[in-house]
Design a protein around this motif. Structure first.
Motif, PDB file in Angstrom:
ATOM      1  N   VAL A  19      28.462  43.221  37.992  1.00  0.00           N
ATOM      2  CA  VAL A  19      29.103  44.511  37.719  1.00  0.00           C
ATOM      3  C   VAL A  19      30.561  44.308  37.342  1.00  0.00           C
ATOM      4  CG1 VAL A  19      29.867  46.674  38.782  1.00  0.00           C
ATOM      5  CG2 VAL A  19      27.512  45.903  39.074  1.00  0.00           C
ATOM      6  N   VAL A  20      31.267  43.496  38.078  1.00  0.00           N
ATOM      7  CA  VAL A  20      32.671  43.225  37.771  1.00  0.00           C
ATOM      8  C   VAL A  20      32.798  42.567  36.401  1.00  0.00           C
ATOM      9  CG1 VAL A  20      34.695  41.869  38.455  1.00  0.00           C
ATOM     10  CG2 VAL A  20      33.431  43.161  40.168  1.00  0.00           C
ATOM     11  N   ALA A  21      31.960  41.560  36.127  1.00  0.00           N
ATOM     12  CA  ALA A  21      31.997  40.883  34.828  1.00  0.00           C
ATOM     13  C   ALA A  21      31.689  41.875  33.707  1.00  0.00           C
ATOM     14  CB  ALA A  21      31.016  39.720  34.806  1.00  0.00           C
ATOM     15  N   GLY A  22      30.711  42.730  33.924  1.00  0.00           N
ATOM     16  CA  GLY A  22      30.369  43.739  32.918  1.00  0.00           C
ATOM     17  C   GLY A  22      31.518  44.698  32.661  1.00  0.00           C
ATOM     18  N   CYS A  23      32.192  45.108  33.718  1.00  0.00           N
ATOM     19  CA  CYS A  23      33.349  46.002  33.570  1.00  0.00           C
ATOM     20  C   CYS A  23      34.475  45.332  32.795  1.00  0.00           C
ATOM     21  CB  CYS A  23      33.845  46.462  34.932  1.00  0.00           C
ATOM     22  SG  CYS A  23      32.747  47.626  35.752  1.00  0.00           S
ATOM     23  N   ILE A  24      34.711  44.072  33.072  1.00  0.00           N
ATOM     24  CA  ILE A  24      35.761  43.341  32.367  1.00  0.00           C
ATOM     25  C   ILE A  24      35.432  43.232  30.886  1.00  0.00           C
ATOM     26  CG2 ILE A  24      36.826  41.059  32.112  1.00  0.00           C
ATOM     27  CD1 ILE A  24      36.647  40.840  35.208  1.00  0.00           C
TER      28      ILE A  24
END
Length: 99
Positions: A19-24
């Protein structure tokens, strides 16, 4: 099922990382092209500075080899994109970028 119950914390951690990687990635892709270029240039400056610190002076060929590896990855990605365009899988993605 038992494995999922016993390792629930690992699954949650992996989901959080994705999720964090996708948001970035999403935030980067929403930036204007000039801002994206500036971010890439800033990352490259950081990378070459760390390479200089890690490898030291007089190791130009080793540093160049790392750059050649990166260049090959870019070439591979471009080849894959061309293949996808030929198969019409990425046409909408490219058309969206041109609009």
């Amino acid at each position: 099922m038992k494995m999922l119950v016993e390792n629930w914390y690992i699954i949650i951690a992996l989901v959080a990382v994705f999720v964090v990687a996708g948001c970035i990635v999403y935030r980067f892709l929403k930036l204007p092209t000039t801002a994206q270029i500036e971010k890439v240039k800033a990352w490259l400056l950081w990378a070459v500075t760390n390479a200089e610190k890690e490898l030291g002076g007089g190791t130009g060929k080793l540093k160049l080899r790392q750059v050649d590896t990166f260049s090959q990855w870019v070439e591979d990605a471009l080849a894959e994109m061309r293949k996808m365009l030929d198969e019409n899988k990425a046409a909408e993605l490219v058309k969206g970028a041109e609009a």
